[in-house]
Design a protein around this motif. Sequence first.
Motif, short mmCIF file in Angstrom:
data_model
loop_
_atom_site.label_atom_id
_atom_site.label_comp_id
_atom_site.label_asym_id
_atom_site.label_seq_id
_atom_site.Cartn_x
_atom_site.Cartn_y
_atom_site.Cartn_z
N GLN A 286 -0.40 18.40 -52.06
CA GLN A 286 -1.42 18.81 -53.03
C GLN A 286 -1.27 20.28 -53.42
OE1 GLN A 286 -3.08 16.58 -54.61
NE2 GLN A 286 -2.19 15.07 -53.21
N ARG B 156 1.57 20.49 -55.83
CA ARG B 156 1.22 19.93 -57.12
C ARG B 156 0.27 20.85 -57.88
NH1 ARG B 156 -0.58 13.80 -57.08
NH2 ARG B 156 -2.57 14.74 -57.61
N ALA B 157 -0.68 21.41 -57.14
CA ALA B 157 -1.65 22.30 -57.80
C ALA B 157 -0.93 23.50 -58.40
CB ALA B 157 -2.71 22.75 -56.81
N SER C 202 -1.30 22.68 -62.18
CA SER C 202 -2.69 22.96 -62.56
C SER C 202 -2.90 24.47 -62.66
CB SER C 202 -3.68 22.44 -61.52
OG SER C 202 -3.55 21.08 -61.31
N VAL D 280 -8.20 23.90 -60.90
CA VAL D 280 -8.45 23.58 -59.49
C VAL D 280 -9.91 23.85 -59.16
CG1 VAL D 280 -7.90 24.18 -57.11
CG2 VAL D 280 -6.06 24.04 -58.80
N ARG E 212 -12.23 21.24 -60.52
CA ARG E 212 -12.24 19.98 -59.75
C ARG E 212 -13.09 20.10 -58.50
NH1 ARG E 212 -6.20 17.55 -59.59
NH2 ARG E 212 -7.26 15.66 -58.95
N GLU F 296 -3.41 24.27 -45.61
CA GLU F 296 -3.16 23.87 -46.99
C GLU F 296 -4.40 24.12 -47.86
OE1 GLU F 296 -1.95 19.78 -47.55
OE2 GLU F 296 -1.50 20.09 -49.67
N ILE G 129 -4.54 26.55 -51.11
CA ILE G 129 -5.00 26.09 -52.42
C ILE G 129 -6.12 27.01 -52.92
CG2 ILE G 129 -6.19 24.23 -53.64
CD1 ILE G 129 -4.62 22.26 -51.78
N VAL H 258 -8.01 19.19 -49.69
CA VAL H 258 -6.84 18.34 -49.96
C VAL H 258 -7.25 16.94 -50.43
CG1 VAL H 258 -4.87 17.21 -48.88
CG2 VAL H 258 -5.25 19.65 -48.53
N LEU I 92 -8.45 16.98 -54.09
CA LEU I 92 -7.39 17.09 -55.11
C LEU I 92 -6.57 15.80 -55.17
CD1 LEU I 92 -6.02 20.74 -54.96
CD2 LEU I 92 -8.01 19.81 -56.11
N ARG I 93 -6.41 15.16 -54.03
CA ARG I 93 -5.57 13.97 -54.01
C ARG I 93 -6.25 12.77 -54.67
NH1 ARG I 93 -4.86 12.62 -48.27
NH2 ARG I 93 -6.71 11.38 -48.66
N GLU I 94 -7.54 12.57 -54.32
CA GLU I 94 -8.25 11.38 -54.79
C GLU I 94 -9.10 11.62 -56.02
OE1 GLU I 94 -7.60 8.57 -53.22
OE2 GLU I 94 -6.57 9.44 -51.48
#
Lengths: 173, 529
Positions: B145, B148-149, B153, B158, B161, B221, B225, B325, B328-330
């Motif tokens: 994540q 990916r962020a 993004s 971020v 979200r 993590e 983020i 995490v 952001l994932r779901e």
Amino acid sequence: MKRQRFTPLDLLKVKEPRDQAVSDAETEASTETFAELEPCLRDRNGQASALIELLNRAQELYGHLSKPLLAHLASELVLPLSSVYGTASFYHLFRFQAPAAHQLVVCTGTACHVKGADRLLAVLEGDGGAGLELSRVRCLGTCGGAPLVVVDGVVWTHQNAASLQQGLGGLPR
Amino acid sequence: MSGPGATAVPAQARLCSAAGCRACGSEAIRSHLETSLAERGLAGRLRLRRVGCLGPCGAGPLLALDPGGARQGSVIFGGVTRADADSLVEALAAVRLDSWEPQAAQRFDQLHPFFRLQRRIVLENCGRIDPESIDEAIAAGAYVQLKRAVASSSPEAVIERIRRSGLRGRGGAGYPTGLKWQSVAGRPGPEKVVVCNADEGDPGAFMDRTVLEGDPHRVLEGMAIAAYAVGARLGFIYIRAEYELAIAHLRRAIEQASGRDLLGDVAIELRVGAGAYVCGEETALLHSIEGGRGTPRPRPPYPAEHGLWGRPTLINNVETFANVVPILREGADWFAAIGTPTSAGTKVFSLTGHVRLAGVLEVPMGTPLATVVEQMGGGAPGGVPIKAVQTGGPSGGCVPAKHLDTPVDYESLKELGTIMGSGGMVVLDATTDMVDLAAFFMGFCREESCGKCVPCRAGTVQLHDLLRKHLERRATAADLEQLESLCHMVADTSLCGLGQSAPRPVLSALRHFRGDFLALLQPKASAVP
């Protein structure tokens, strides 16, 4: 080494108290060198903000924080001895006297309290505690084993007066 | 072979290596099991793994047995002994592992309410991966994540979200996390700092320890983020010195992650405290990171504008970062749909005190207290009725048994005069003396008061003495009156959260169990001065 080691002050460009008045500790600095602390001091670039880290390390190495040691740290970090002592004395875990042969810590957190920590303390404050250094801690976070005591770093779970007395009888005196 | 993995996956035994089980001797059992398996040449047939907390710590040492192959259904055994380990090896040798029943150990299958009623999001990897292995964390999805962020993004996206997810601070106050991130991001200047508050000081609380011991990369993590979102390059984790294993796991995790360049351009440093409850208060915590005495200061300015060395600083609790995490994932909507409209997501609780199954569990917000305490925890041992449940530690209060249907969320608990707190839940059975408990918490605050402001420094001493006076049956109606008014004074005029909330356990006990106090009072005529 590929990565450069960041230290907070490099990144934030924080001013160190280095160029301020000469530390009042300098006059008191003893002849002891505390060489074992050198790597930790170097690692932290002698930054004043590392004081608590250094105190933790020093206590780990020497068992307690002696006066010459505090003076040494003050001079290395260019801090007044008063602020080194002020910080050290604020926190419960720092000690200024050498430890006894056996360390016994009774947890008096909520779970241990409601499950009878005071009965363990009664044993220890009586005859059971002779020759031991008794202290208390407010929760080790392993409340599943309440009530518990820590003897020389080993956790004894689910204690009662009898089991504690029996266990203490087995300690080398 | 019928299919990949059908026979290739060996059975595995996951042994809890968290501090609770270690204290019950789990490490000796693990090494005994390891040696026995090697001696019998059975090491290839049972994969022995060391994992984080499995849940019911009070029944430790815990061992989870996964049958292997395509078969489902893990079983957890509690109170495992050396003899049980021997019989496990025998069962494995005789190829009847499925029917192995230990002599001493207690058996819990996954249908036990303690497990069935949980919803593990923060703890999803806890008890499943080896917390000291970054490879296992990566295999479970760690650092995807973050990557990916950063790659796709913007920081604003971020934050948006997190804001939409409805995540609120898990340290106790419940401030909306997205708003906090936004206010730090909105400050000018590149020198910002992210701080993780891991100074879990409430006695009876060990959720954060569990997360840090069992899945440290999850927290790193989340911090990285957050650092990307607010524009910080430096992070600190401030952890209490009592948590030796969590410190060791974190140190290792930081080394591993930065060694593999997984944290991007964020440097994370660990700072270990030295025993001071007040350092859980954010301004005191910042002073301690700076190397000084951990005394709080008045707010505003909030750390978001004036934090570490004057820099804009984002401070969040361990569990808050651990929620980043999965959000952001779901997706934010997925998270917002869990729990209640005002308290989204789950909450990790540490359940202790007079309860059959003590341990760590995670439930959706809004779960009734009775479900947690009675169904999952099995109620008080010996069939003794429950008197109350204490939440929020020395800053909280208690929920009396008649209100156990209260849903666990920030607002409902506040209405009852207690707080969600960080997640410590201490069950008190009918034998508990509420005045004694109030005196216990006040004694704690008296010891832990930093001494900076008078109401807290002197007030906690007076309150503690008044409570002792009650316990010693020397108090009069006038003392009780004074106790109550002094509580309000200390709460209203103290500088920081410690003093402001120190009277709450007393006020809560007075509100729900006034009778306990009245029963201790001296009749007027025979009052002792």
